[in-house]
Design a protein around this motif. Sequence first.
Motif, PDB file in Angstrom:
ATOM      1  N   ASP A  12       0.789  -1.229   0.000  1.00  0.00           N
ATOM      2  CA  ASP A  12       0.000   0.000   0.000  1.00  0.00           C
ATOM      3  C   ASP A  12       0.827   1.286   0.000  1.00  0.00           C
ATOM      4  OD1 ASP A  12      -2.529   1.286  -0.041  1.00  0.00           O
ATOM      5  OD2 ASP A  12      -2.382   1.650   2.111  1.00  0.00           O
ATOM      6  N   TYR A  61      -6.010  -6.133  -4.149  1.00  0.00           N
ATOM      7  CA  TYR A  61      -5.956  -5.971  -2.696  1.00  0.00           C
ATOM      8  C   TYR A  61      -4.753  -5.122  -2.320  1.00  0.00           C
ATOM      9  CZ  TYR A  61      -9.146  -9.983  -2.396  1.00  0.00           C
ATOM     10  OH  TYR A  61     -10.208 -10.830  -2.517  1.00  0.00           O
ATOM     11  N   GLU A  64      -0.942  -3.776   3.837  1.00  0.00           N
ATOM     12  CA  GLU A  64      -0.484  -2.675   4.683  1.00  0.00           C
ATOM     13  C   GLU A  64       0.769  -3.109   5.439  1.00  0.00           C
ATOM     14  OE1 GLU A  64      -4.133  -1.973   6.790  1.00  0.00           O
ATOM     15  OE2 GLU A  64      -4.818  -0.550   5.270  1.00  0.00           O
ATOM     16  N   LEU A 132      -6.998  -9.354   4.050  1.00  0.00           N
ATOM     17  CA  LEU A 132      -6.602  -8.198   3.237  1.00  0.00           C
ATOM     18  C   LEU A 132      -7.841  -7.440   2.764  1.00  0.00           C
ATOM     19  CD1 LEU A 132      -3.771  -9.686   0.987  1.00  0.00           C
ATOM     20  CD2 LEU A 132      -3.535  -8.352   3.097  1.00  0.00           C
ATOM     21  N   LYS A 133      -7.681  -6.160   2.566  1.00  0.00           N
ATOM     22  CA  LYS A 133      -8.771  -5.313   2.090  1.00  0.00           C
ATOM     23  C   LYS A 133      -8.546  -4.967   0.619  1.00  0.00           C
ATOM     24  CE  LYS A 133      -9.471  -3.351   6.631  1.00  0.00           C
ATOM     25  NZ  LYS A 133      -9.357  -2.198   7.487  1.00  0.00           N
ATOM     26  N   PHE A 134      -9.640  -4.666  -0.079  1.00  0.00           N
ATOM     27  CA  PHE A 134      -9.520  -4.249  -1.458  1.00  0.00           C
ATOM     28  C   PHE A 134      -8.784  -2.928  -1.547  1.00  0.00           C
ATOM     29  CE2 PHE A 134     -13.475  -6.859  -2.014  1.00  0.00           C
ATOM     30  CZ  PHE A 134     -12.880  -7.833  -2.809  1.00  0.00           C
ATOM     31  N   HIS A 135      -8.036  -2.777  -2.613  1.00  0.00           N
ATOM     32  CA  HIS A 135      -7.340  -1.511  -2.849  1.00  0.00           C
ATOM     33  C   HIS A 135      -8.380  -0.446  -3.225  1.00  0.00           C
ATOM     34  CE1 HIS A 135      -4.063   1.084  -3.822  1.00  0.00           C
ATOM     35  NE2 HIS A 135      -3.232   0.136  -3.458  1.00  0.00           N
ATOM     36  N   GLN A 136      -8.144   0.765  -2.778  1.00  0.00           N
ATOM     37  CA  GLN A 136      -9.089   1.839  -3.065  1.00  0.00           C
ATOM     38  C   GLN A 136      -8.562   2.766  -4.120  1.00  0.00           C
ATOM     39  OE1 GLN A 136      -9.923   3.713   0.677  1.00  0.00           O
ATOM     40  NE2 GLN A 136     -10.241   1.768   1.661  1.00  0.00           N
TER      41      GLN A 136
END
Length: 136
Positions: A12, A61, A64, A132-136
Motif C-alpha cells: 500500500d 488488494y 499494509e 486483506l482489504k480491497f485496494h481503493q
Amino acid sequence: MYDKKVAIVVLDDLLLWQKLNIVSFLAGSIAISFPETHGGDFVTADGLKFLPFIKHPTLIYKAEGPEKIKRAFLRARDRELAIGIYTRPLFDTRSGEENVEEIASKSVEDLDLVGIIVYGENKKVDKALDGLKFHQ
C-alpha cells in the motif's frame, strides 16, 4: 460464473505509478501462463480487431506492510496456487533479462515482495488472502 479468480496484492505505501506498474506486469503474467484466463479478440462490425481481456474476475488488494504481503504469499504457496511476484529491485531493472537475473539472485526468504498475483480456485484464493482489504 467463474470457478477461478485472479487476485493481485500490492504493497500500500508505494507510489501510484509503482502500483500501476506492478498490476500491469503481474496481470500479463497470468495471461501468458494460463491461456484459459483470456477471452477472444474483440472485432468491430467493420472488421477492426482489438486485443482480448483477462476474462476471470481480477481483484486488487492492498497489503499494509511487508509482513501482510509475505503472509499472503506464504498462504497462497501453501494452497498450491499459481503465484507471480514483483520485488522492489525490479523498479530499477531495464529489461526482462535483468528481471530474471534479479529474482535468481535471491532465495525465496530474501525476496523484497511489493506485489503478488494469485490464480486458482475461488475458495483457495479467498483463504490465501484472508484479512486483506480491497485496494481503493
